[in-house]
Design an enzyme around this catalytic site. Structure first.
Site: not given
Lengths: 172, 178
Positions: B57, B96, B123
């Site tokens: 991701s 992230h 998110d």
């Protein structure tokens, strides 16, 4: 003494030592050589929509912005990519520091490092924590993180001298 | 040149004392590695100072198999930081990038929003009912990416027999050679 395993061991450790020494030299050179500061022009032009979001009940706006920068001189031989982002800063009664990214991109090719956007939509909706955006003054920053092949990441930023004041009323 | 068979022969004929010495040496090696890890953990204030990335991701910034070095100092977070966080009830931590921060200078309690470089949406869906990420959920901030250095651990986890083969041969080698 001169068995195959000992020879392989010597060769292996020597190769590793050389690689590590090279990595150190690369890291040192990329710290020592000064990085050019990209010429940047960044401003918010207007607000397309400005509303209270239906679900979360907080202020949100679709911004239109002008953005020009040339990150090509930063893409030297030890840079595998640059994370570039446009950040909006403002102050509210609730929080002194509000930082919101309205556009970002990971640039890995030199051809893509010249960015020219005029009167373009921001990539992301501009959403406040609460209800404090009306009449608020926004300032802008270009932030870029240089990601080297070898070495730690380095973050830089350029503040725009142009501010933008949000409208006093929501658009319908 | 000595073959493995000769090593084995020597191992069988060697005295109990030297076998014990080899075992102690092996233990010393392993505990040395553990001590180094713990010292790094202490310096960086991060419970796990080194993590291997399993997801895609964050491509192209971080690839599957990359090794991340984390620090977890009580410093303010800012947009552009790459953080690793663990939501209670989930098993795997997530790596992230921070895209939103709301914070105060005094009584800092940052409200953070993250997003993967390779994802379209932020998110919020991953926070399991929370609206914002807070400091207590964050394991650390990445300051160094070592490309593909964690690939071995991924292979070891995907093929458990490989793990035993590697561990076995390494211990055997450490015991047999001097």
């Amino acid at each position: 003494m001169n068995s195959l395993t000992s020879r392989m061991n010597t060769l292996g450790t020597h190769a590793l030592t050389c690689l590590a020494a090279m990595a150190v030299v690369v890291i040192v050179t990329s710290y020592v050589t000064p990085r050019p500061v990209p010429e940047t022009d960044l401003s918010i032009k207007s607000v397309k929509t400005f509303q209270v979001s239906w679900r979360e009940r907080n202020d949100q706006a679709a911004l239109i912005f002008n953005f020009q920068t040339d990150l090509r001189p930063l893409m030297d031989w030890n840079v595998f990519g640059i994370y570039a982002s446009v950040v909006v800063d403002y102050e509210t009664d609730l929080y002194e520091k509000n930082e919101i990214v309205i556009w970002d991109s990971v640039i890995t090719k030199k051809q893509k490092a010249l960015i020219k956007k005029s009167a373009d939509f921001a990539k992301y909706l501009f959403k406040d924590y609460g209800h404090d955006l009306r009449g608020k003054e926004l300032s802008l920053r270009l932030k870029y993180v240089i990601m080297p092949f070898v070495g730690a990441m380095q973050a830089y930023e350029i503040a725009s001298n142009k501010t933008f004041t949000m409208p006093r009323n929501y658009t319908s | 040149m000595e073959s493995l068979g000769e090593y084995w022969k020597r191992f069988k004929t060697s005295s109990n004392q030297s076998v014990v010495l080899q075992v102690v040496n092996l233990g010393l090696l392993l505990s040395g590695a553990l001590v180094a890890y713990k010292i790094l953990s202490f310096i960086t204030q991060a419970e796990s100072p080194i993590v291997v990335v399993l997801s895609e991701s964050m491509e192209p910034t971080i690839r599957r198999g990359d090794l991340l070095f984390l620090s977890n100092y009580k410093e303010p977070y800012t947009t552009g930081d790459i953080v690793v966080y663990l939501i209670p009830g989930r098993e795997v931590p997530i790596v992230h990038r921070v895209v939103k921060v709301h914070d105060n200078e005094t009584d800092s309690d940052p409200q953070i929003l993250t997003k993967g470089d390779n994802n379209f949406a932020d998110d919020i869906q991953l926070y399991e009912g929370r609206r914002w990420l807070t400091r207590d959920l964050i394991i650390g901030k990445a300051y160094l990416i070592v490309p593909y250095a964690g690939m071995l651990t991924i292979w070891l986890n995907d093929y458990p027999p490989l793990k035993f083969a590697l561990l076995g041969s390494m211990s055997l080698f450490a015991l047999l050679t001097d």
